[in-house]
Write a protein that holds these residues in place. Structure first.
Motif, PDB file in Angstrom:
ATOM      1  N   LYS A  32       1.995 -32.339 -37.692  1.00  0.00           N
ATOM      2  CA  LYS A  32       1.761 -31.828 -36.495  1.00  0.00           C
ATOM      3  C   LYS A  32       2.701 -30.964 -35.944  1.00  0.00           C
ATOM      4  O   LYS A  32       4.100 -31.019 -36.533  1.00  0.00           O
ATOM      5  CB  LYS A  32       2.052 -33.325 -35.474  1.00  0.00           C
ATOM      6  N   TYR A  33       2.491 -30.374 -35.105  1.00  0.00           N
ATOM      7  CA  TYR A  33       3.751 -29.282 -34.378  1.00  0.00           C
ATOM      8  C   TYR A  33       4.869 -29.801 -33.957  1.00  0.00           C
ATOM      9  O   TYR A  33       4.850 -31.310 -33.739  1.00  0.00           O
ATOM     10  CB  TYR A  33       3.255 -28.550 -33.152  1.00  0.00           C
ATOM     11  N   GLY A  34       6.054 -29.271 -34.379  1.00  0.00           N
ATOM     12  CA  GLY A  34       7.298 -30.135 -34.227  1.00  0.00           C
ATOM     13  C   GLY A  34       7.574 -30.618 -32.669  1.00  0.00           C
ATOM     14  O   GLY A  34       8.436 -31.538 -32.588  1.00  0.00           O
ATOM     15  N   TYR A  35       7.036 -30.392 -31.873  1.00  0.00           N
ATOM     16  CA  TYR A  35       7.456 -30.975 -30.405  1.00  0.00           C
ATOM     17  C   TYR A  35       6.817 -32.462 -30.349  1.00  0.00           C
ATOM     18  O   TYR A  35       7.506 -33.376 -29.689  1.00  0.00           O
ATOM     19  CB  TYR A  35       6.796 -30.298 -29.201  1.00  0.00           C
ATOM     20  N   LYS A  36       5.981 -32.977 -31.176  1.00  0.00           N
ATOM     21  CA  LYS A  36       5.767 -34.299 -31.623  1.00  0.00           C
ATOM     22  C   LYS A  36       6.979 -35.127 -32.032  1.00  0.00           C
ATOM     23  O   LYS A  36       7.050 -36.390 -31.974  1.00  0.00           O
ATOM     24  CB  LYS A  36       4.472 -34.569 -32.238  1.00  0.00           C
ATOM     25  N   SER A  37       7.699 -34.271 -32.705  1.00  0.00           N
ATOM     26  CA  SER A  37       8.877 -35.233 -33.459  1.00  0.00           C
ATOM     27  C   SER A  37      10.291 -35.389 -32.707  1.00  0.00           C
ATOM     28  O   SER A  37      11.070 -34.902 -32.653  1.00  0.00           O
ATOM     29  CB  SER A  37       9.043 -34.451 -34.798  1.00  0.00           C
ATOM     30  N   ILE A  38       9.848 -36.323 -31.573  1.00  0.00           N
ATOM     31  CA  ILE A  38      10.901 -36.691 -30.670  1.00  0.00           C
ATOM     32  C   ILE A  38      12.125 -36.954 -31.087  1.00  0.00           C
ATOM     33  O   ILE A  38      12.159 -37.807 -32.067  1.00  0.00           O
ATOM     34  CB  ILE A  38      10.287 -37.541 -29.705  1.00  0.00           C
ATOM     35  N   LYS A  39      13.184 -36.469 -30.512  1.00  0.00           N
ATOM     36  CA  LYS A  39      14.657 -36.861 -31.060  1.00  0.00           C
ATOM     37  C   LYS A  39      15.445 -38.047 -30.207  1.00  0.00           C
ATOM     38  O   LYS A  39      15.012 -38.016 -29.232  1.00  0.00           O
ATOM     39  CB  LYS A  39      15.407 -35.564 -30.833  1.00  0.00           C
ATOM     40  N   SER A  40      16.419 -38.501 -30.782  1.00  0.00           N
ATOM     41  CA  SER A  40      17.282 -39.151 -30.170  1.00  0.00           C
ATOM     42  C   SER A  40      16.794 -40.400 -29.243  1.00  0.00           C
ATOM     43  O   SER A  40      16.751 -40.533 -27.907  1.00  0.00           O
ATOM     44  CB  SER A  40      18.393 -38.581 -29.260  1.00  0.00           C
ATOM     45  N   ILE A  41      15.822 -41.236 -30.089  1.00  0.00           N
ATOM     46  CA  ILE A  41      15.010 -42.348 -29.314  1.00  0.00           C
ATOM     47  C   ILE A  41      15.785 -43.669 -28.731  1.00  0.00           C
ATOM     48  O   ILE A  41      16.562 -43.906 -29.393  1.00  0.00           O
ATOM     49  CB  ILE A  41      13.866 -42.692 -30.286  1.00  0.00           C
ATOM     50  N   VAL A  42      15.528 -43.840 -27.916  1.00  0.00           N
ATOM     51  CA  VAL A  42      16.116 -45.172 -27.087  1.00  0.00           C
ATOM     52  C   VAL A  42      15.120 -46.150 -26.630  1.00  0.00           C
ATOM     53  O   VAL A  42      15.406 -47.312 -26.586  1.00  0.00           O
ATOM     54  CB  VAL A  42      16.904 -44.897 -25.951  1.00  0.00           C
ATOM     55  N   ARG A  43      13.703 -45.738 -26.442  1.00  0.00           N
ATOM     56  CA  ARG A  43      12.723 -46.867 -26.334  1.00  0.00           C
ATOM     57  C   ARG A  43      11.465 -46.570 -27.074  1.00  0.00           C
ATOM     58  O   ARG A  43      11.047 -45.395 -27.108  1.00  0.00           O
ATOM     59  CB  ARG A  43      12.503 -46.884 -24.746  1.00  0.00           C
ATOM     60  N   ILE A  44      10.970 -47.726 -27.406  1.00  0.00           N
ATOM     61  CA  ILE A  44       9.459 -47.350 -28.187  1.00  0.00           C
ATOM     62  C   ILE A  44       8.704 -48.496 -27.378  1.00  0.00           C
ATOM     63  O   ILE A  44       8.809 -49.971 -27.376  1.00  0.00           O
ATOM     64  CB  ILE A  44       9.572 -47.912 -29.675  1.00  0.00           C
ATOM     65  N   GLU A  45       7.639 -48.219 -26.794  1.00  0.00           N
ATOM     66  CA  GLU A  45       6.691 -49.142 -26.235  1.00  0.00           C
ATOM     67  C   GLU A  45       5.054 -49.031 -26.959  1.00  0.00           C
ATOM     68  O   GLU A  45       4.742 -47.876 -27.338  1.00  0.00           O
ATOM     69  CB  GLU A  45       6.430 -48.442 -24.694  1.00  0.00           C
ATOM     70  N   PHE A  58       5.493 -35.491 -22.393  1.00  0.00           N
ATOM     71  CA  PHE A  58       6.292 -34.575 -21.687  1.00  0.00           C
ATOM     72  C   PHE A  58       5.709 -33.246 -21.700  1.00  0.00           C
ATOM     73  O   PHE A  58       5.459 -32.825 -20.521  1.00  0.00           O
ATOM     74  CB  PHE A  58       7.663 -34.479 -22.484  1.00  0.00           C
ATOM     75  N   TRP A  59       5.229 -32.638 -22.964  1.00  0.00           N
ATOM     76  CA  TRP A  59       4.785 -31.347 -22.854  1.00  0.00           C
ATOM     77  C   TRP A  59       3.361 -31.154 -22.334  1.00  0.00           C
ATOM     78  O   TRP A  59       2.919 -30.109 -21.769  1.00  0.00           O
ATOM     79  CB  TRP A  59       4.920 -30.493 -24.146  1.00  0.00           C
ATOM     80  N   SER A  60       2.620 -32.181 -22.716  1.00  0.00           N
ATOM     81  CA  SER A  60       0.840 -32.204 -22.087  1.00  0.00           C
ATOM     82  C   SER A  60       0.867 -32.422 -20.861  1.00  0.00           C
ATOM     83  O   SER A  60       0.097 -31.855 -20.132  1.00  0.00           O
ATOM     84  CB  SER A  60       0.294 -33.144 -22.905  1.00  0.00           C
ATOM     85  N   ARG A 116      -2.799 -27.048 -21.348  1.00  0.00           N
ATOM     86  CA  ARG A 116      -3.484 -26.032 -22.055  1.00  0.00           C
ATOM     87  C   ARG A 116      -3.007 -25.614 -23.281  1.00  0.00           C
ATOM     88  O   ARG A 116      -3.573 -25.238 -24.088  1.00  0.00           O
ATOM     89  CB  ARG A 116      -4.021 -25.100 -20.948  1.00  0.00           C
ATOM     90  N   GLU A 117      -1.651 -25.794 -23.217  1.00  0.00           N
ATOM     91  CA  GLU A 117      -1.003 -24.944 -24.551  1.00  0.00           C
ATOM     92  C   GLU A 117      -0.333 -26.181 -25.252  1.00  0.00           C
ATOM     93  O   GLU A 117      -0.182 -25.826 -26.479  1.00  0.00           O
ATOM     94  CB  GLU A 117       0.023 -24.036 -23.807  1.00  0.00           C
ATOM     95  N   TYR A 118      -0.013 -27.235 -24.910  1.00  0.00           N
ATOM     96  CA  TYR A 118       0.636 -28.368 -25.853  1.00  0.00           C
ATOM     97  C   TYR A 118       0.037 -29.512 -25.620  1.00  0.00           C
ATOM     98  O   TYR A 118       0.410 -30.696 -24.745  1.00  0.00           O
ATOM     99  CB  TYR A 118       2.226 -28.287 -25.458  1.00  0.00           C
ATOM    100  N   ASP A 119      -1.097 -29.993 -26.226  1.00  0.00           N
ATOM    101  CA  ASP A 119      -1.973 -31.074 -25.993  1.00  0.00           C
ATOM    102  C   ASP A 119      -1.262 -32.337 -26.541  1.00  0.00           C
ATOM    103  O   ASP A 119      -0.385 -32.277 -27.420  1.00  0.00           O
ATOM    104  CB  ASP A 119      -3.435 -30.919 -26.599  1.00  0.00           C
ATOM    105  N   PHE A 120      -1.856 -33.481 -26.517  1.00  0.00           N
ATOM    106  CA  PHE A 120      -1.433 -34.837 -26.930  1.00  0.00           C
ATOM    107  C   PHE A 120      -1.506 -34.825 -28.647  1.00  0.00           C
ATOM    108  O   PHE A 120      -0.588 -35.164 -29.289  1.00  0.00           O
ATOM    109  CB  PHE A 120      -2.192 -35.782 -26.743  1.00  0.00           C
TER     110      PHE A 120
END
Ligand code: MTE
Length: 328
Positions: free
Chosen positions: A250-263, A272-274, A279-283
């Motif tokens: 996947k495009y790098g924006y899915k690779s979320i950094k410094s995670i504190v919560r997983i639901e 965040f971006w979608s 139109r530019e950064y889909d799920f």
């Protein structure tokens, strides 16, 4: 009258490939003090020693996290199942060219701004549709999961790319540990929220903290990786210490950094971006050279440190692992 005011995320096409470092690579390397034999040998390939070079050979790294209870677990044994088709990116280049908007929208400033960011102690809360909701200390989690190294390609939606030795553990192993309920269909992941340490978070035109999501089928895919290390040592702050997600297809924006919560959720979560620019950064954000970004082509990419465009591969070259997830 409609006036278009360009927001931070709306980069013009000419900036989609970062000319500042591609155009004059040698000058850039000189600026980093990286010309000469040691650089050539670092760029030469993906041999084992690239990830575990002796510290004497390495240029001084910025953004190293404070030492932790798991520092000694690096470098970890490499899992050879994921060979690269290209050389590893020079570590110092990757360390000084980062997307981490909590600190800056200027990629070359991020590594300079991460110093106040505290990565220990660090907890990760696991909530939602899960049989065992709980909070992990990151070092406790790393010890429980064990570590391995993997060489992955990374393709940013902005058409630059790199190839990096990540250290971490499979997302699937983590999911098996926390046991989601049968009704869980999605994972939502959230980054820390500390504007006093991350100067970019004071810009309230963004819905901080950063958040991302993926399906449970994606989370269970063998490529999905929680990353705690890079180049044979703990993850540097600018790369998302102490723990980030890496989804190399996947495009790098899915690779979320410094995670504190997983639901764990039964509905697809907004991201965040979608939410900002749907139109530019889909799920889904699966790498696909045939689907252009609305403002630039995705057919090719430039590796960090190189001026030459190379063809982008469907699913970033990982079709054999993930194409079945998206067949209708
Ligand atoms: N995670 C958070 N929390 N904040 C971000 O700004 N940027 C994303 C992703 N994860 C980002 C993030 C984008 S757009 C990319 S391309 C990668 O991180 C960049 O990772 P790198 O800086 O380690 O190369």
């Amino acid at each position: 009258m409609l006036i278009h005011i360009r927001r931070g995320w709306e980069i013009p096409e000419r900036q989609a490939t970062p000319e500042d470092i591609y155009v004059n690579r040698r000058k850039f390397l000189q600026g980093l003090g990286l010309t000469g034999m040691s650089t050539l040998s670092m760029l030469a390939g993906c041999e084992r020693q690239a990830a575990s070079q002796s510290s004497a050979d390495k240029p001084k790294l910025i953004g190293m996290p404070e030492p932790s209870a798991t520092t000694k677990l690096y470098p970890a044994q490499r899992n050879e199942k994921y060979p690269l088709d290209r050389p590893l990116t020079d570590e110092a280049l990757a360390a000084r060219y980062n997307n981490f908007y909590e600190f800056s929208f200027n990629k070359q400033r991020v590594s300079k701004l991460v110093e106040p960011f505290k990565t220990r102690p660090w907890q990760i809360e696991v909530t939602g549709l899960v049989k065992k909701p709980r909070t992990f200390d990151i070092d406790e989690l790393v010890r429980k999961m064990g570590l391995e190294e993997r060489l992955y390609r990374h393709r940013c939606v902005e058409a630059w790319s790199m190839a990096v030795p990540w250290t971490g553990f499979p997302v699937k192993a983590f999911v098996d540990l926390v046991e989601p309920q049968a009704s869980a269909k999605f994972m939502r992941l959230v980054t820390f929220n500390r504007p006093e340490e991350a100067v970019g978070m004071n810009d309230d035109s963004y819905p901080w903290p950063y958040f991302e999501g993926l399906t449970m089928a994606e989370a269970a895919n063998e490529l999905a990786f929680f990353v705690t290390g890079i180049y044979g040592h703990e993850l540097t702050k600018q790369h998302g210490a102490p723990v980030r997600l890496v989804l190399p297809w996947k495009y790098g924006y899915k690779s979320i950094k410094s995670i504190v919560r997983i639901e764990f959720l039964d509905q697809q979560p907004p991201t965040f971006w979608s939410g900002l620019v749907p139109r530019e950064y889909d799920f889904w954000a699966n790498v696909n050279p045939e689907i252009p970004h609305p403002r630039w082509s995705q057919a090719s990419e430039r590796m960090l440190g190189s001026n030459d465009p190379i063809p982008t591969l469907l699913y970033n070259g990982y079709a054999e692992f993930v194409a079945h997830l998206y067949r209708a």
